[in-house]
Design a protein around this motif. Structure first.
Motif, PDB file in Angstrom:
ATOM      1  N   SER A 107       0.870  -1.180   0.000  1.00  0.00           N
ATOM      2  CA  SER A 107       0.000   0.000   0.000  1.00  0.00           C
ATOM      3  C   SER A 107       0.899   1.219   0.000  1.00  0.00           C
ATOM      4  N   GLN A 108       0.498   2.228  -0.761  1.00  0.00           N
ATOM      5  CA  GLN A 108       1.372   3.398  -0.851  1.00  0.00           C
ATOM      6  C   GLN A 108       0.699   4.660  -0.323  1.00  0.00           C
ATOM      7  N   PHE A 109      -0.466   4.485   0.325  1.00  0.00           N
ATOM      8  CA  PHE A 109      -1.151   5.661   0.873  1.00  0.00           C
ATOM      9  C   PHE A 109      -0.326   6.308   1.984  1.00  0.00           C
ATOM     10  N   LEU A 110      -0.347   7.636   2.016  1.00  0.00           N
ATOM     11  CA  LEU A 110       0.157   8.372   3.169  1.00  0.00           C
ATOM     12  C   LEU A 110      -0.987   9.202   3.726  1.00  0.00           C
ATOM     13  N   GLY A 111      -1.134   9.180   5.042  1.00  0.00           N
ATOM     14  CA  GLY A 111      -2.226   9.923   5.683  1.00  0.00           C
ATOM     15  C   GLY A 111      -1.847  11.355   6.004  1.00  0.00           C
ATOM     16  N   VAL A 112      -1.029  11.962   5.147  1.00  0.00           N
ATOM     17  CA  VAL A 112      -0.679  13.382   5.279  1.00  0.00           C
ATOM     18  C   VAL A 112      -0.790  13.996   3.889  1.00  0.00           C
ATOM     19  N   TRP A 113      -0.745  15.316   3.802  1.00  0.00           N
ATOM     20  CA  TRP A 113      -0.889  15.984   2.505  1.00  0.00           C
ATOM     21  C   TRP A 113       0.406  15.859   1.708  1.00  0.00           C
ATOM     22  N   HIS A 114       0.343  15.000   0.692  1.00  0.00           N
ATOM     23  CA  HIS A 114       1.530  14.541  -0.055  1.00  0.00           C
ATOM     24  C   HIS A 114       0.950  13.900  -1.303  1.00  0.00           C
ATOM     25  N   GLU A 115       1.736  13.708  -2.344  1.00  0.00           N
ATOM     26  CA  GLU A 115       1.135  13.108  -3.551  1.00  0.00           C
ATOM     27  C   GLU A 115       0.590  11.699  -3.292  1.00  0.00           C
ATOM     28  N   ASP A 116       1.153  11.017  -2.311  1.00  0.00           N
ATOM     29  CA  ASP A 116       0.665   9.675  -2.002  1.00  0.00           C
ATOM     30  C   ASP A 116      -0.569   9.681  -1.093  1.00  0.00           C
ATOM     31  N   PHE A 117      -1.068  10.857  -0.792  1.00  0.00           N
ATOM     32  CA  PHE A 117      -2.349  10.946  -0.077  1.00  0.00           C
ATOM     33  C   PHE A 117      -3.444  10.236  -0.873  1.00  0.00           C
ATOM     34  N   TYR A 118      -3.311  10.229  -2.198  1.00  0.00           N
ATOM     35  CA  TYR A 118      -4.309   9.593  -3.075  1.00  0.00           C
ATOM     36  C   TYR A 118      -3.993   8.132  -3.380  1.00  0.00           C
ATOM     37  N   GLY A 119      -2.957   7.577  -2.736  1.00  0.00           N
ATOM     38  CA  GLY A 119      -2.649   6.161  -2.937  1.00  0.00           C
ATOM     39  C   GLY A 119      -1.576   5.925  -3.992  1.00  0.00           C
ATOM     40  N   GLY A 120      -1.263   4.654  -4.164  1.00  0.00           N
ATOM     41  CA  GLY A 120      -0.191   4.238  -5.065  1.00  0.00           C
ATOM     42  C   GLY A 120      -0.679   4.010  -6.482  1.00  0.00           C
ATOM     43  N   PRO A 121       0.238   3.487  -7.329  1.00  0.00           N
ATOM     44  CA  PRO A 121      -0.077   3.364  -8.762  1.00  0.00           C
ATOM     45  C   PRO A 121      -1.269   2.461  -9.077  1.00  0.00           C
TER      46      PRO A 121
END
Ligand SMILES: *Cc1c(COP(=O)(O)O)cnc(C)c1O
Length: 425
Positions: free
Chosen positions: A41-55
């Motif tokens: 999983s590539q989600f980050l729970g902070v404001w970052h491009e990965d906030f929307y998840g992985g590829p």
């Protein structure tokens, strides 16, 4: 004429019917690829491009939007989570009322309570088991904010009528489309007609990822709010610069990369599966149509049906055999039929109005100005179906090659051939 299994004869269905399965080498390879890459999983729970998840999350969301012709798709870890996210996104206030059907999986009716809103049950239509527009209209009060429509068993609800009511009363409509992926209503996919639609990817649905769900909408504001609620909104609204922070209490509703990779493969197969199931339903229709006292599922003009469940109605007054006896005879023959569905307004939570704590919150709270009733009798059609006439055949459990469907048809016919014997016992 062979003797009923209930009376000691042999079973009409004497072997295991092939179970419904959706997984193949494609899913296997997709999973391996994710596992080998190492990022589950590539989600980050902070404001970052990965906030929307992985590829793979992004890939599945764009494929879903393309297939269903919708502007936004927001994956979540279940349809239930999707319902919570959608109701938060539309800005429910505590004490708002949300109209829901009593015939659905419980999460549809429970979801408003998550935001301290009040579920109000409208009755259903006898032919399709879907929420009845006339009953919706009768339940509207100054507190009504939204309508939850479920395309139950895979048949579209009366969506045009419901959208027109919503427009007249300035209400939001949410379509719980868990049971009807790939069904059409007047040329459009169900799930895409209301303001927000939600699909389930749990193990029992037409296609699945183990657990999972997808919310779709054409509304940018709702999409952003669902993305926020999916992923720890409260920690993100500041850095992201979100001004409307109502209901921005974030959950973790994130789907994994593994599930998303499986979802992409499953989506490619969806139409094949629904076509196959419609063929099985057509064989059942032909075989059961002429059995006295039994009504086969209705498919309304402009609608297609994807048969999550095969919903029959049985009229004991026409055969002289009570429904319970017919169900017993069917079970003896090996037909897995159910003589009821559910009436959610009658479950203990609503009967006792006990949700949060023991003191009737949120119904008892000062912010709730209404006095909703969950008494027996408020949904007479749904109640009558459950107590008297409904028979649900769980078509979703089976792969149903034609030979298996024929066997089920013969089992039904055997019972009707012996109806005189059943009348005697
Ligand atoms: C299955 C189902 C749900 C719940 O879906 P999950 O993905 O298990 O959370 C909600 N509503 C309806 C109508 C369903 O059939």
């Amino acid at each position: 004429m062979s003797k009923l299994a209930l009376l000691g004869g042999s079973k009409a269905i004497d072997r295991k019917l092939a179970p419904y399965t959706t997984l193949g080498i494609e899913e296997e390879q997709a999973v391996l690829e994710v596992v080998r890459k190492g990022n589950l999983s590539q989600f980050l729970g902070v404001w970052h491009e990965d906030f929307y998840g992985g590829p793979r999350i992004k890939k599945l969301e764009s494929e879903w939007s393309a297939y269903f012709n919708t502007k936004h798709s927001v994956t979540v870890n279940s349809n239930t989570s999707g319902l919570y996210a959608a109701l938060g996104a539309i800005g429910l206030e505590p004490g708002d009322e949300v109209i829901v059907p009593p015939w659905t999986m419980c999460a549809t009716a429970t979801a408003p309570l998550i935001w301290n809103a009040i579920p109000v049950f409208a009755d259903i239509e006898p032919e399709t088991f879907n929420i009845d527009p006339k009953s919706i209209e009768e339940r509207i009060t100054p507190r009504t904010k939204a309508i939850m429509v479920v395309n139950i068993f895979g048949h579209p609800a009366a969506l045009d009528e419901i959208m027109a009511i919503a427009k007249r009363h300035n209400l939001v409509v949410i379509e719980d489309n868990a049971q009807a992926p790939d069904a059409f209503y007047k040329g459009k996919h169900t799930g895409t007609i209301a303001d927000i639609g939600i699909f389930s990817l749990n193990y029992h649905k037409h296609i699945h990822t183990g657990e999972g769900g997808v919310c779709v909408t054409d509304n940018d504001h709702y999409a952003e709010r669902m993305q926020l609620i999916r992923n720890h909104a409260e920690a993100v609204v500041g850095p992201k610069g979100v001004s409307d922070i109502s209901n921005m209490i974030g959950f973790n509703f994130r789907m994994t990369e593994i599930e998303a990779a499986i979802g992409s493969e499953q989506l490619k197969k969806l139409h094949g599966f629904t076509t196959q199931r419609a063929k099985a339903a057509a064989i059942l229709d032909d075989g059961l149509r002429n059995l006295g006292g039994l009504d086969i599922p209705v498919v309304k003009e402009g609608c297609t049906h994807v048969y999550y469940n095969y919903g029959l109605q049985y009229h004991a007054e026409q055969t002289g055999v009570p429904r319970a006896k017919i169900v017993e005879a069917m079970h003896a023959e090996g037909i897995e039929i159910s003589g009821r569905y559910i009436n959610l307004h009658l479950i203990p939570m609503f009967q006792q109005k006990i949700a949060y704590g023991k003191n009737g919150f949120p119904w008892s709270a000062d912010f709730y100005k209404g006095n909703v009733s969950y008494e027996k009798g408020i949904c007479p059609v749904a109640e009558h179906l459950n107590t008297e006439t409904f028979l649900g055949f769980p078509i979703f459990s089976y792969a149903f090659p034609p030979a298996d469907v024929e066997m089920v048809v013969e089992a039904f016919q055997k019972i009707w051939d012996n109806i005189d014997d059943l009348r005697q016992i």
